[in-house]
Scaffold this active site. Structure first.
Site, short mmCIF file in Angstrom:
data_model
loop_
_atom_site.label_atom_id
_atom_site.label_comp_id
_atom_site.label_asym_id
_atom_site.label_seq_id
_atom_site.Cartn_x
_atom_site.Cartn_y
_atom_site.Cartn_z
N SER A 76 0.61 -0.90 -0.14
CA SER A 76 -0.28 -0.12 0.05
C SER A 76 0.66 1.30 0.21
O SER A 76 1.91 1.60 0.73
CB SER A 76 -0.83 0.51 1.18
OG SER A 76 -1.19 1.02 1.07
N LYS A 77 1.12 2.27 -0.73
CA LYS A 77 1.48 3.79 -0.91
C LYS A 77 1.15 4.00 0.22
O LYS A 77 2.46 5.03 0.79
CB LYS A 77 0.32 4.90 -1.91
CG LYS A 77 0.80 3.58 -3.07
CD LYS A 77 -0.13 5.17 -4.54
CE LYS A 77 0.82 4.38 -5.69
NZ LYS A 77 0.04 5.15 -6.71
N ARG A 78 0.06 4.30 1.33
CA ARG A 78 0.11 4.55 2.76
C ARG A 78 0.74 4.33 3.31
O ARG A 78 1.20 4.74 4.21
CB ARG A 78 -1.49 4.47 2.97
CG ARG A 78 -2.42 5.87 2.09
CD ARG A 78 -3.62 5.20 2.89
NE ARG A 78 -4.64 6.11 1.82
CZ ARG A 78 -5.97 5.95 2.22
NH1 ARG A 78 -5.90 5.17 3.11
NH2 ARG A 78 -6.95 6.69 1.05
#
Length: 462
Positions: free
Chosen positions: A243-245
């Protein structure tokens, strides 16, 4: 058959680490078979595609060193070609105009969901023998839909997943062109791969559901269907999709963390593929060994510790001058100038067996170029009044050395320890604390030799 592969990222963000692995496998497969590797930018998503993302993709490809034989090609520059093919499909009866309004489509979706069925278009505007189509509304600009075959199924042998069969009944009549005339993803991909004579489509397995939709378009165009290889996804160490987050997912992240691009590629090559117990290998060796049949069909996990270990092996084997060229940027980011200090290549040569990243190397190199103040904890432990007095005596002895090199300094320290009647750490650690500001350094005699007589003496009595 001349092998031709492609990497086709969408410019909607930074170059994703999963995309780099896809590019690596596609690149290696083409190289192994003496073929071509094509770079294509799929930029038809006008709302999300940006020039900055295009630049990030190009910079990322350059950083990891994956060269392409053709391209980059941009889909937005091929609009006329897409329109020509859409017209051909309309003329051949493989596509049709659909005048359903948004409200009608939403009503169809709601009705299907109320029955617990998969939402799909009811094909009200699909021409069939003996069927009377509704009157064309004057206030609706139509989309163009593909006339998906009824009955039967799409079958292909995936080079990673094996035989896959999808019923035609599972496929909707795909929209080929929106009301404004812009073509849709699945259609553009088919035309691009057809025109570019792509023989092997190697991509992430999040595209498996797109494959049957694309195959039926190939068949309608009487075009050769490429071979497909869908790579398993990369998960984080918790077994969850990256996930980018939450995770480091772009090559920029790894560049900033001081990972060498060649180490990253070596590590990515081992995610879902392997050659016995071999862990460290060159790209040339990878090309020789690589085969799609050896790619696992199961998701792979990013192991941070394993990546750092791999990076450390590459740092150890690297030429000090090349390391210096890279570490210089990290030192500059810290506001450290190397002018007036020892050659950075010599510093890197001394440190490279101790560091897992270039960031770590820059941190350890800092004291060679500016004096660091030790923490209070280090001072309390290693720079007591007794230690300070002993360091002054050592400075006097060091000042009289005829030759300032590691061997002479090592002999001096041993003799000084003996004269003082103490153990080696009671001299070595205070020297490190006073001269370097830290206590975790390479051999103290090598450090002092590299720093130089004048600078060492200055710091010892400061």
């Amino acid at each position: 058959m001349k092998v031709r592969t492609r990497f086709a990222p969408s410019p909607t963000g930074l170059l994703h680490i999963g995309g780099v692995r896809t590019a690596l496998f596609s690149w290696a497969f083409a190289k192994k078979h003496g073929g071509q590797f094509v770079l294509r930018i799929e930029d038809t998503d006008l709302e999300r595609s940006t020039p900055e993302s295009v630049a990030a993709i190009m910079d990322g490809m350059h950083w990891v060193g994956l060269d392409y034989d053709e391209g980059p090609f941009y889909q937005m520059q091929r609009m006329d070609r897409y329109k020509t093919v859409i017209q051909h499909l309309l003329d051949s009866g493989h596509a049709y105009y659909c005048y359903c309004s948004k409200e009608e489509l939403e009503a169809q979706r709601a009705e299907a969901e109320s029955r617990g069925e998969k939402p799909r278009y009811n094909r009200a505007w699909r021409p069939e023998t003996g069927k009377t189509l509704p009157a064309i509304p004057s206030d609706i600009t139509p989309v163009v839909r593909f006339k998906t075959p009824m009955g039967g199924s799409v079958v292909w042998y995936d080079q990673v997943k094996g035989r896959i069969e999808i019923s035609h009944d599972e496929l909707d009549d795909l929209i080929l062109a929106r009301p404004d005339g812009t073509p849709t993803y699945n259609f553009c991909v088919v035309v691009d791969d057809w025109d570019m004579q792509i023989t092997h489509v190697i991509r992430g397995d999040d595209h498996v559901n797109n494959t049957p939709r694309q195959i039926v378009i190939y068949q309608a165009l009487d075009a050769t269907v490429p071979l497909f290889a869908h790579l398993p996804m990369i998960h984080n160490d918790q077994g969850v999709k990256l996930s980018k987050r939450r995770d480091a997912v772009s090559v920029v992240d790894y560049d900033k963390q001081g990972i060498l691009p060649e180490a990253l590629l070596n590590y990515l090559a081992r995610l879902g593929w392997g050659h016995g117990d071999d862990e460290i290998f060159s790209l040339t060796q990878f090309i020789e060994w690589f085969d799609l049949k050896d790619v696992s069909g199961s998701p792979s996990r990013m192991d941070r510790d394993k990546l750092l270990w791999t990076n450390a092996q590459y740092i150890k084997a690297a030429d000090p001058a090349q390391l210096a060229a890279r570490v210089a940027g990290f030192l500059a980011d810290k506001g450290v100038s190397t002018e007036g200090g020892p050659a950075l290549a010599d510093v890197c040569a001394l440190l490279k067996d101790r560091c897992q990243t270039l960031v770590e190397m820059a941190d350890q190199a800092e004291y060679f170029y500016r004096a660091l103040t030790p923490t209070q904890e280090i001072a309390d432990k290693h720079l007591t009044p007794t230690d300070e007095e002993r360091l002054k005596l050592f400075a006097e002895a060091a000042a009289s050395l005829a030759t300032w090199d590691a061997a002479s300094l090592g002999a001096l320290i041993k003799e000084f320890v003996k004269q003082q009647g103490v153990k080696m750490p009671q001299v070595g650690m205070p020297i490190r604390a006073k001269v370097c500001g830290i206590t975790n350094t390479p051999s103290v005699d090598a450090v002092l030799a590299l720093l130089g007589r004048e600078e060492v003496l200055r710091r010892l009595v400061a």
